[in-house]
Design a protein around this motif. Structure first.
Motif, PDB file in Angstrom:
ATOM      1  N   GLU A 169       1.796  -9.167   1.507  1.00 14.22           N
ATOM      2  CA  GLU A 169       1.408  -8.032   2.347  1.00 14.22           C
ATOM      3  C   GLU A 169       2.552  -7.023   2.450  1.00 14.22           C
ATOM      4  OE1 GLU A 169      -0.894  -6.566   3.874  1.00 14.22           O
ATOM      5  OE2 GLU A 169      -2.583  -7.931   3.708  1.00 14.22           O
ATOM      6  N   SER A 170       2.198  -5.779   2.767  1.00 13.77           N
ATOM      7  CA  SER A 170       3.191  -4.704   2.715  1.00 13.77           C
ATOM      8  C   SER A 170       4.254  -4.831   3.799  1.00 13.77           C
ATOM      9  CB  SER A 170       2.484  -3.357   2.829  1.00 13.77           C
ATOM     10  OG  SER A 170       1.741  -3.324   4.024  1.00 13.77           O
ATOM     11  N   ASN A 171       4.069  -5.731   4.782  1.00 18.64           N
ATOM     12  CA  ASN A 171       5.095  -5.857   5.814  1.00 18.64           C
ATOM     13  C   ASN A 171       6.162  -6.869   5.428  1.00 18.64           C
ATOM     14  OD1 ASN A 171       3.787  -8.299   6.103  1.00 18.64           O
ATOM     15  ND2 ASN A 171       2.598  -7.621   7.861  1.00 18.64           N
ATOM     16  N   SER A 172       6.003  -7.495   4.263  1.00 20.20           N
ATOM     17  CA  SER A 172       6.933  -8.551   3.898  1.00 20.20           C
ATOM     18  C   SER A 172       8.181  -7.957   3.255  1.00 20.20           C
ATOM     19  CB  SER A 172       6.208  -9.517   2.957  1.00 20.20           C
ATOM     20  OG  SER A 172       6.981  -9.815   1.843  1.00 20.20           O
ATOM     21  N   MET A 176       8.866  -5.211  -0.187  1.00 21.23           N
ATOM     22  CA  MET A 176       9.726  -4.031  -0.288  1.00 21.23           C
ATOM     23  C   MET A 176      10.745  -4.208  -1.413  1.00 21.23           C
ATOM     24  SD  MET A 176       8.720  -1.739   1.644  1.00 21.23           S
ATOM     25  CE  MET A 176      10.078  -0.576   1.521  1.00 21.23           C
ATOM     26  N   LEU A 179       8.993  -3.859  -4.744  1.00 20.37           N
ATOM     27  CA  LEU A 179       8.630  -2.465  -5.003  1.00 20.37           C
ATOM     28  C   LEU A 179       9.850  -1.673  -5.472  1.00 20.37           C
ATOM     29  CD1 LEU A 179       6.270  -0.329  -4.624  1.00 20.37           C
ATOM     30  CD2 LEU A 179       7.570   0.367  -2.644  1.00 20.37           C
ATOM     31  N   ARG A 184       9.681   0.130  -9.097  1.00 22.47           N
ATOM     32  CA  ARG A 184      10.400   1.392  -9.305  1.00 22.47           C
ATOM     33  C   ARG A 184      11.642   1.201 -10.145  1.00 22.47           C
ATOM     34  NH1 ARG A 184       9.833   4.035  -3.249  1.00 22.47           N
ATOM     35  NH2 ARG A 184       7.592   4.441  -3.424  1.00 22.47           N
ATOM     36  N   LEU A 192       4.044   3.424  -6.950  1.00 18.58           N
ATOM     37  CA  LEU A 192       3.537   2.507  -5.936  1.00 18.58           C
ATOM     38  C   LEU A 192       2.771   1.392  -6.639  1.00 18.58           C
ATOM     39  CD1 LEU A 192       2.118   5.012  -3.311  1.00 18.58           C
ATOM     40  CD2 LEU A 192       4.063   3.514  -2.991  1.00 18.58           C
ATOM     41  N   PHE A 193       2.542   0.308  -5.912  1.00 18.71           N
ATOM     42  CA  PHE A 193       1.671  -0.741  -6.417  1.00 18.71           C
ATOM     43  C   PHE A 193       0.310  -0.129  -6.738  1.00 18.71           C
ATOM     44  CE2 PHE A 193       4.630  -3.558  -4.212  1.00 18.71           C
ATOM     45  CZ  PHE A 193       4.674  -4.650  -5.058  1.00 18.71           C
ATOM     46  N   SER A 194      -0.335  -0.614  -7.822  1.00 17.09           N
ATOM     47  CA  SER A 194      -1.687  -0.163  -8.142  1.00 17.09           C
ATOM     48  C   SER A 194      -2.617  -0.479  -6.969  1.00 17.09           C
ATOM     49  CB  SER A 194      -2.168  -0.914  -9.394  1.00 17.09           C
ATOM     50  OG  SER A 194      -3.562  -1.063  -9.366  1.00 17.09           O
ATOM     51  N   PRO A 195      -3.590   0.411  -6.695  1.00 13.31           N
ATOM     52  CA  PRO A 195      -4.504   0.108  -5.581  1.00 13.31           C
ATOM     53  C   PRO A 195      -5.347  -1.142  -5.832  1.00 13.31           C
ATOM     54  CG  PRO A 195      -5.172   2.115  -6.723  1.00 13.31           C
ATOM     55  CD  PRO A 195      -3.843   1.729  -7.276  1.00 13.31           C
ATOM     56  N   ASP A 196      -5.357  -1.638  -7.079  1.00 11.95           N
ATOM     57  CA  ASP A 196      -6.109  -2.853  -7.362  1.00 11.95           C
ATOM     58  C   ASP A 196      -5.346  -4.114  -6.981  1.00 11.95           C
ATOM     59  OD1 ASP A 196      -8.587  -1.997  -8.506  1.00 11.95           O
ATOM     60  OD2 ASP A 196      -7.415  -1.185 -10.165  1.00 11.95           O
ATOM     61  N   THR A 197      -4.088  -3.943  -6.539  1.00 13.83           N
ATOM     62  CA  THR A 197      -3.286  -5.120  -6.198  1.00 13.83           C
ATOM     63  C   THR A 197      -3.897  -5.867  -5.019  1.00 13.83           C
ATOM     64  OG1 THR A 197      -1.368  -3.844  -6.849  1.00 13.83           O
ATOM     65  CG2 THR A 197      -0.960  -5.890  -5.670  1.00 13.83           C
ATOM     66  N   LEU A 199      -3.478  -7.957  -1.896  1.00 16.70           N
ATOM     67  CA  LEU A 199      -2.414  -8.259  -0.945  1.00 16.70           C
ATOM     68  C   LEU A 199      -2.760  -9.555  -0.226  1.00 16.70           C
ATOM     69  CD1 LEU A 199      -1.726  -4.726   0.520  1.00 16.70           C
ATOM     70  CD2 LEU A 199      -0.636  -5.849  -1.386  1.00 16.70           C
TER      71      LEU A 199
END
Lengths: 302, 306
Positions: A169-172, A176, A179, A184, A192-197, A199
């Motif tokens: 999840e993006s809070n982990s 970060m 990413l 990057r 950014l991560f592909s929207p198909d990722t 989580l």
């Protein structure tokens, strides 16, 4: 009718508050007993879920040596731990990433100067299904996979199967780090991560999907990798060797996806907190490898 | 005759102040429920409304949800919730209706006695257990049988949600069928209609509003479900496009709030946006409940069922 109702409400309120008071009244007695017995102080330690098992192992070993100290460990994530430290409710915050500038600013605004300790290193392993024929990827390929440029395993030498991207999840803190350093490639761009990722809310979610799905690729701390997953070797670029993560390859810097793990204290630690952190940085390092992390001493060169 | 009267006299004397206290306690507790709902709503408003002020509408109603990079597009989340809920209802509503008809109209008495409590037990299964079941058992089936790249899809979530909302749909629909007066059935059968014709042309249509209410309540149950959905839908915030979107991962509003609230910095824009999503969800469920309530009023004014 009306005054009677008001009286009824009043009686009920008195009844309720009596219950509350009775509940509150019980608290002081046991704690005062403890205080009278011995000056036991509880060190509050909170933060990263990556670090939580290691922190628990440290506490278990340390309190066996120093029974006069009590340390309570809770997870909840790096952000939670740092926020608690900024609010002054914990003595040590565990973090799987560095504090952000705005977090440091918030701490300073509260009159707290956070002090950073690197307590261990963690390698992030790239895992796939055991039947996946792909053995290694370059960082560039990994970045292309996670941004959605590469969508089929055929493009990186595998079978003709779609790639299913798994992420935390993006809070982990792990998200970060991955990413910034993999997606990057350590550069300042807005990939950014592909929207198909997908989580996944937990490490277990990633493991479960990688174990049963031949299309899946995921990442997680080396400590969470089990033998029923295949770990990929990673190369910095096409001309570099493909390296599997291990204590040795993280120590000599040849495995490219590794990061330090931190403890933060509000101000220079003193007393028991100081003793505990000193122990973690010395004798405590013996436990680090057991839990799948990389101990400090050897990683000093980085 | 003497005994009970003496008993009541004995019981009545000390009970008066006590009864008064208990009565007033119950009254306060009753009112406190309304009070808490109001407080929760006010809390949701104060925490959620800043989201609509701090984030530009162009950003808020876009299709990119990357909250760590100030991209707060909630459209994928709303459409994800809608896709999962509607699919769940497409599965659960016919199943629930047929089950209710079977239990009420077709099954012999002993079967009804067995089926009804069993259906109610279904409602008691914790959602995390269903989620785990979906993740480890259902997801591989969806992947292998339907050829989806991953088993964590909108369809998997919809199947689990359908299963979870079935007990609600069945028991409400069954109550509605139960409330159809026996004279309707008798009249229909007397006119020479078969049992099948009686059920589908007379009983079900006259229980229509109750059956619709079952659908709405099931929908409310499905859209608010969090844990099971978070475990099986894959949580990828992408816009569903076309029919094959059902075999792709989605991210629902509830799963987003649950997954992100734990770590968000208190008072940040992200925090307010999560409450804003809660507000949107609240508005949707409120509209569903309103629809149910208006249906119930309709029912009463028609004087038909209960």
């Amino acid at each position: 009718m009306k005054p009677r109702q008001i009286a009824a409400l009043g009686v009920a309120l008195i009844f309720l508050s009596a219950l509350f008071l009775a509940g509150c009244g019980r608290h002081p007695s046991p704690s005062s007993e403890v205080a009278a017995q011995a000056p036991v102080r509880t060190i509050e330690n909170k933060g990263s879920d990556t670090l939580v098992n290691l922190a628990l192992a440290w506490v278990e070993a340390y309190t066996a040596l120093h029974p006069e100290v009590r340390i309570s460990v809770t997870g909840g994530g790096t952000g939670t731990g740092i926020a608690a430290m900024i609010n002054g409710t914990v003595d040590i915050a565990n973090a799987s990433r560095e504090m952000k500038p705005e977090e440091i600013a918030a701490a300073k605004a509260n009159g707290i100067t956070p002090v950073e300790f690197v307590v261990a290193w963690d390698a992030i392993a790239i895992v796939v299904h055991p039947a996946n024929p792909v053995n290694g990827l370059t960082l560039q390929q990994l970045s292309d996979i996670y941004t959605g440029k590469i969508t089929n395993w055929r493009e990186v030498g595998g079978e003709d199967r779609p790639i299913v991207l798994l992420s935390r999840e993006s809070n982990s803190g792990t998200y970060m780090y991955f990413l910034e350093h993999v997606v990057r490639l350590g550069q300042k761009n807005d990939l950014l991560f592909s929207p198909d990722t997908l989580l996944m809310p937990s490490s277990e979610g990633i493991s479960a999907e990688v174990r049963q799905n031949r299309n899946a690729i995921g990442y997680d701390g080396l400590g969470y990798v089990t033998p029923d997953m295949k770990v990929l070797a990673i190369a910095r670029d096409e001309n570099s060797p493909y390296v599997l993560p291990s204590i040795e390859t993280v120590n000599d810097g040849s495995y490219p996806i590794s990061r330090p793990l931190y403890m933060y204290t509000p101000g220079e630690p003193t007393g028991q907190v100081k003793e505990y952190i000193e122990w973690v940085l010395t004798d405590g390092q013996a436990l680090v490898a057991e839990l799948g992390f990389v101990p400090l001493k050897n990683a000093g060169g980085r | 005759m003497k005994k009970p009267s003496s008993q009541t006299r004995v019981a009545r004397l000390p009970s008066r102040p006590l009864e008064f206290a208990i009565e007033s306690l119950i009254r306060v507790l009753g009112f406190s429920a309304i009070g808490f709902v109001t407080l929760i709503f006010i809390f949701l408003l104060t925490e959620g409304l800043p989201a609509f002020l701090q984030v530009r509408p162009g950003n808020l109603f876009s299709t990119r949800w990357y909250p760590t990079f100030d991209l707060y597009g909630v459209l994928p989340l709303i459409s994800g919730s809608a896709l999962v809920t509607i699919t769940a209802m497409l599965i659960a509503f016919p199943m629930g209706l047929f089950t209710a008809v079977f239990v009420r109209e077709v099954a012999p008495n002993w079967a009804r006695e067995v089926l009804k409590p069993l259906i109610e037990v279904l409602a008691g299964i914790p959602s995390v257990v269903l989620g785990f079941f979906g993740m480890t058992m259902l997801a591989p089936i969806v992947r292998e049988v339907l050829g989806a790249p991953t088993g964590l899809t909108a369809l998997t979530g919809a199947i689990i949600l359908a299963y979870m909302s079935l007990p609600t749909i069945i028991s409400v629909a069954e109550d509605a069928l139960d409330a159809v007066p026996k004279s309707y059935r008798d009249a229909s059968l007397a006119m020479g209609a078969t049992r099948w014709q009686t059920i589908w042309r007379v009983v079900v249509p006259s229980a229509r509003s109750g059956i619709l209410m079952a659908l709405m309540l099931g929908m409310g149950r499905a859209i608010g479900e969090t844990m099971a959905v978070m475990m099986v839908t894959g949580n990828a915030a992408r816009m569903p496009e076309g029919l094959q979107a059902i075999l792709k991962p989605v991210r629902t509003m509830t799963a987003t709030i649950a997954a992100e609230m734990g770590e968000v910095a208190h008072g940040s824009t992200h925090y307010h946006v999560l409450f804003g999503i809660g507000l949107i969800l609240f508005a949707i469920t409120f509209l569903i409940n309103l629809a149910v309530a208006s249906m119930m009023f309709q029912k009463r004014s028609r004087g038909g069922l209960r």
